[in-house]
Design an enzyme around this catalytic site. Structure first.
Site, short mmCIF file in Angstrom:
data_model
loop_
_atom_site.label_atom_id
_atom_site.label_comp_id
_atom_site.label_asym_id
_atom_site.label_seq_id
_atom_site.Cartn_x
_atom_site.Cartn_y
_atom_site.Cartn_z
N ARG A 51 1.01 -1.08 -0.36
CA ARG A 51 -0.16 -0.08 -0.19
C ARG A 51 1.03 1.13 0.33
O ARG A 51 0.79 2.61 -0.33
CB ARG A 51 -1.12 0.63 1.17
CG ARG A 51 -2.13 0.38 1.06
CD ARG A 51 -3.05 0.23 2.34
NE ARG A 51 -2.75 0.06 3.70
CZ ARG A 51 -2.67 0.41 4.56
NH1 ARG A 51 -4.29 0.01 4.74
NH2 ARG A 51 -2.49 0.31 5.64
N LYS A 182 13.04 -26.01 7.40
CA LYS A 182 15.20 -26.45 7.81
C LYS A 182 15.72 -28.02 7.70
O LYS A 182 15.10 -28.84 8.06
CB LYS A 182 13.90 -26.90 9.45
CG LYS A 182 14.74 -24.84 10.32
CD LYS A 182 14.20 -25.36 11.34
CE LYS A 182 13.85 -23.92 12.61
NZ LYS A 182 14.76 -22.82 12.55
N HIS A 240 4.68 -25.19 14.50
CA HIS A 240 5.15 -25.67 14.60
C HIS A 240 5.26 -26.95 14.88
O HIS A 240 5.76 -28.01 14.51
CB HIS A 240 6.44 -24.31 15.14
CG HIS A 240 6.59 -23.40 14.35
ND1 HIS A 240 6.61 -22.91 12.63
CD2 HIS A 240 6.26 -21.81 15.02
CE1 HIS A 240 6.72 -21.52 12.77
NE2 HIS A 240 6.20 -21.13 13.96
P1 NAD Z 1 4.30 -5.54 8.48
O1 NAD Z 1 3.00 -4.95 9.08
O2 NAD Z 1 5.85 -5.55 8.88
O3 NAD Z 1 3.34 -5.38 7.00
C1 NAD Z 1 2.48 -5.66 6.00
C2 NAD Z 1 2.51 -4.91 4.77
O4 NAD Z 1 1.47 -5.52 4.11
C3 NAD Z 1 3.19 -4.07 4.39
O5 NAD Z 1 3.89 -4.31 3.18
C4 NAD Z 1 2.57 -2.98 4.39
O6 NAD Z 1 1.86 -2.35 3.18
C5 NAD Z 1 1.70 -3.99 3.16
N1 NAD Z 1 -0.24 -4.16 3.80
C6 NAD Z 1 -1.32 -3.64 4.37
N2 NAD Z 1 -2.27 -3.52 4.24
C7 NAD Z 1 -2.02 -3.57 3.41
C8 NAD Z 1 -3.43 -3.39 1.92
N3 NAD Z 1 -4.32 -2.59 2.24
N4 NAD Z 1 -2.94 -3.68 0.36
C9 NAD Z 1 -2.00 -3.60 0.31
N5 NAD Z 1 -1.01 -3.76 0.74
C10 NAD Z 1 -0.73 -3.79 2.22
O7 NAD Z 1 3.87 -7.36 8.57
P2 NAD Z 1 5.08 -8.58 8.41
O8 NAD Z 1 5.51 -9.08 9.76
O9 NAD Z 1 5.54 -8.33 7.45
O10 NAD Z 1 3.69 -9.21 8.30
C11 NAD Z 1 3.48 -9.56 7.36
C12 NAD Z 1 2.34 -11.26 7.88
O11 NAD Z 1 3.41 -12.04 8.16
C13 NAD Z 1 1.25 -11.24 8.70
O12 NAD Z 1 0.56 -12.14 8.22
C14 NAD Z 1 2.52 -11.80 9.73
O13 NAD Z 1 1.79 -12.73 10.57
C15 NAD Z 1 3.14 -13.11 9.04
N6 NAD Z 1 4.58 -13.27 9.35
C16 NAD Z 1 5.47 -12.61 10.55
C17 NAD Z 1 6.55 -13.06 10.44
C18 NAD Z 1 7.62 -11.94 10.98
O14 NAD Z 1 8.74 -12.45 11.65
N7 NAD Z 1 7.34 -10.38 10.25
C19 NAD Z 1 6.73 -14.62 10.40
C20 NAD Z 1 5.81 -15.04 10.73
C21 NAD Z 1 4.78 -14.55 9.61
#
Ligand code: NAD
Length: 483
Positions: A51, A182, A240
Site C-alpha cells: 500500500r 529447516k 511449528h
Molecule cells: P508488516 O506490518 O511489517 O507489513 C505488512 C505489509 O502489508 C506492508 O508492506 C504493508 O504496506 C502491507 N499492507 C497492509 N495493508 C495493505 C493493503 N490493504 N494493501 C496492500 N498492502 C498492504 O507485517 P509483517 O511482519 O511483514 O507480517 C506479514 C505477515 O506475515 C503477517 O500475516 C504476519 O503474521 C506474518 N508473519 C510475520 C513474521 C515476521 O517475522 N514478521 C513471521 C511469521 C509470520
C-alpha cells in the site's frame, strides 16, 4: 555458500506486503542468496507490492538496506547485489481497492511461473485472491504463498480455506511453516526412512517417551500486540510444534511426495487424544531487574495470555499407544534451543554387575541454534577397572560431520520459496492438516479461557515449576534447555 543448485526456469515472485518486516528480514534476503547461488534464471523478476506509495527506485534502495542488514555473508558481494537489484520493481497496490492491479497484471510475465507471496495479515487473503483472479493472474502458472497465522481457531481457518478455494485449487496454495524448511527437519525424515536402524525401534515397544522443546531466550519484543492476542499455543504449538510432532510420529509414507507425506501427518493429528487440563501447564514470564515483565511488554496489565506452555500428548494408535509425547515452548527461557529427543527404553536386563547406572539410548535432533543429530550410546569406559559403562554421543552435528562447506545450507525461507517455484508442496501444510491441528488445539484454548491465569516464571528459567512436575510425576525429566 555451498549448495547444489538445481537450475529453475525464470519466474516471477510478487511479494504482496513487500515493504513489511517479513519481506525485509526474510523473503528478500533469501531471494538474494538464491540469486547468488545462481538459482534465479535470467529474466526472473521480483516485484514488491504494497500500500505504501513509492517508486521502483525508492523500493530498490529499501531492498539494498534490507540486504545490508539481513543478507548474511552474501551481502558483501556488491556486483551481485547490483545485478539482483536490477531484477526488482515495485507497484503501489491496495489489496482492498483497485489501485495498482492493472499495473501488476502488466508487470508479471504471462509465460512465467508466478508466485504471489501474501506477506500481509490474513484478513487480506480473500481480497488478494479475488483480485488476482479478476485481473487474470490466477491461471495454472500461478501459486500463492500464505503465512501464519492461518486462522486463530478452527472456524476462522475453515473460512480462510473456503475463501482461497473459491479462486485457487489446493495444488496452488502453499501454506508456509518455516520449521519445515529447516535442514534438520528434513533430515529427520532421512534418518527415519533412509536407515534400517531406527524404524524397527520407532514405536511404543522401544521408545519410552519423546520430548519436543522449542525454547526462546527473547521476550515478545515489538510483536507484543499480535502475540498477546495469540499466545504460545496459537503462535507455536498449533503450527511449528505440531508439524515436528507429525514428522516424528507419522507412519512411513509410501513415497516422498506431497500427498503421501501429508496424508500420514494428518493421520497423526487425527489420532491425538484431547489434552486434559491436568496434562498442560501454561506460564507467563516475570520482570527481571533490567527487563520488563510479559504484561508490561504487551502493555496489558491484566493479560492472561501464555508465553509458555508445556503439555503431555498421547497418540491413540498401534504404534504409539503407551508412549507419551511431552511438548514445551516458551519465551525468555534460559537459552534459545530447539530440539526433538527420542528417549529409548532401558535395556531389559543388565548383565554387568559392576554397573549400577541407568543407560539409555537417546536420539536428539537439534534444530537450533546448531543443527545436527546426536545419538547417545553406551560403551565401556576405557581402561582397567571392570565393566564400567558410560554414555557417549555419536555426534552428527552437521558442521563437524560434514565439514564447514557442506554444513552451510540454505535457510528455511530460501528452500521453501524455491519449492514453491518448483511446484513441490511436500513441505507445506495442506488445508485439512491445518484444520485438524486447530480442531485439536481449540478445546485446549477454551480450557485456558475458562481456567486459571498462567503461572509466573522467572526469566532465564525452564518455565514454571509445575511444568517440571508435569513430567516428574511420570518418573521422567525434561532435557536441559541448552544450545
Ligand atoms: P508488516 O506490518 O511489517 O507489513 C505488512 C505489509 O502489508 C506492508 O508492506 C504493508 O504496506 C502491507 N499492507 C497492509 N495493508 C495493505 C493493503 N490493504 N494493501 C496492500 N498492502 C498492504 O507485517 P509483517 O511482519 O511483514 O507480517 C506479514 C505477515 O506475515 C503477517 O500475516 C504476519 O503474521 C506474518 N508473519 C510475520 C513474521 C515476521 O517475522 N514478521 C513471521 C511469521 C509470520
Amino acid at each position: 555458500m555451498v549448495s547444489r543448485t538445481i537450475p529453475v526456469d525464470p519466474f516471477d515472485l510478487v511479494i504482496i506486503g513487500g515493504t513489511g518486516d517479513l519481506a525485509r528480514r526474510k523473503i528478500l534476503p533469501a531471494l538474494f542468496r538464491r540469486f547468488c547461488a545462481g538459482q534465479m534464471g535470467e529474466g526472473s523478476q521480483v516485484i514488491g507490492a504494497a500500500r505504501t506509495e513509492m517508486d521502483t527506485s525508492a523500493y530498490r534502495t529499501m531492498v539494498e538496506e534490507a540486504i545490508a542488514e539481513f543478507g548474511g555473508d552474501e551481502k558483501s558481494s556488491k556486483a551481485k547485489l547490483k545485478k539482483f537489484i536490477a531484477l526488482i520493481s515495485y507497484v503501489t497496490l491496495d489489496a482492498k481497492g483497485d489501485t495498482g492491479w492493472d499495473e501488476l497484471a502488466e508487470a508479471v510475465k504471462s509465460e512465467h511461473v508466478r508466485a504471489f507471496y501474501f506477506s500481509v495479515g490474513p484478513n487480506l487473503f480473500g481480497d488478494l485472491a479475488k483480485r488476482l483472479q479478476k485481473h487474470g493472474m490466477a491461471d495454472d502458472l500461478c501459486r500463492i504463498v500464505v503465512e501464519k497465522p492461518f486462522g486463530r481457531d478452527l472456524e476462522s481457518a475453515r473460512e480462510l480455506n473456503k475463501v482461497l478455494a473459491r479462486h485457487f485449487d489446493e495444488s496452488q496454495i502453499y501454506r508456509i511453516d518455516h520449521y519445515l524448511g529447516k535442514e534438520t527437519v528434513q533430515n529427520l525424515m532421512a534418518v527415519r526412512f533412509g536407515n534400517m536402524l531406527f524404524e524397527p525401534l520407532w514405536n511404543s515397544q522401544y521408545v519410552d517417551h519423546i520430548q519436543i522443546t522449542v525454547a526462546e531466550s527473547v521476550g515478545v519484543g515489538g510483536r507484543g500486540g499480535y502475540y498477546d492476542r495469540s499466545g504460545a499455543m496459537r503462535d507455536m504449538v498449533q503450527n511449528h510444534l505440531m508439524q515436528l510432532f507429525c514428522l516424528i510420529a507419522m507412519e512411513p509414507p509410501a513415497k516422498f511426495d506431497p500427498d503421501s507425506v501429508r496424508d500420514e501427518k494428518l493421520k497423526v493429528i487425527r489420532a491425538l487424544d484431547p489434552v486434559t487440563p491436568d496434562n498442560i501447564v501454561r506460564g507467563q514470564y516475570e520482570a527481571t531487574e533490567t527487563k520488563p515483565s510479559y504484561r508490561k511488554q504487551v502493555e496489558n496489565r491484566d493479560s492472561n495470555t501464555e508465553s509458555f506452555v508445556a503439555l503431555k500428548a498421547n497418540i491413540s494408535n498401534w504404534r504409539w499407544a503407551g508412549t507419551p509425547f511431552y511438548l514445551r515452548t516458551g519465551k525468555r527461557l534460559r537459552e534459545r534451543a530447539s530440539e526433538i529427543t527420542v528417549i529409548f527404553k532401558d535395556a531389559p536386563h543388565s548383565i554387568f554387575e559392576e554397573d549400577s547406572g541407568r543407560h539409555r539410548n537417546i536420539l536428539t535432533i537439534k534444530l537450533q541454534p546448531n543443527e545436527g543429530i546426536v545419538l547417545d550410546v553406551t560403551i565401556k569406559e576405557p581402561g582397567p577397572g571392570g565393566m564400567r559403562l558410560i554414555d557417549v554421543p555419536l555426534d552428527m552435528t552437521f558442521a563437524e560431520a560434514l565439514g564447514p562447506d557442506q554444513a552451510e545450507f540454505p535457510d528455511a525461507y530460501e528452500r521453501l520459496i524455491m519449492d514453491v517455484i518448483r511446484g513441490n508442496q511436500t513441505l507445506f501444510m495442506r488445508g485439512d492438516e491445518v484444520e485438524a491441528a486447530w480442531a485439536w488445539t481449540d478445546p485446549i484454548i477454551a480450557d485456558f479461557e475458562r481456567g486459571d491465569p498462567p503461572l509466573a516464571y522467572a526469566t532465564g528459567s525452564s518455565g514454571p515449576d509445575e511444568a517440571l512436575a508435569l513430567i516428574h510425576r511420570d518418573g521422567r525429566a525434561w532435557r536441559e534447555i541448552k544450545a
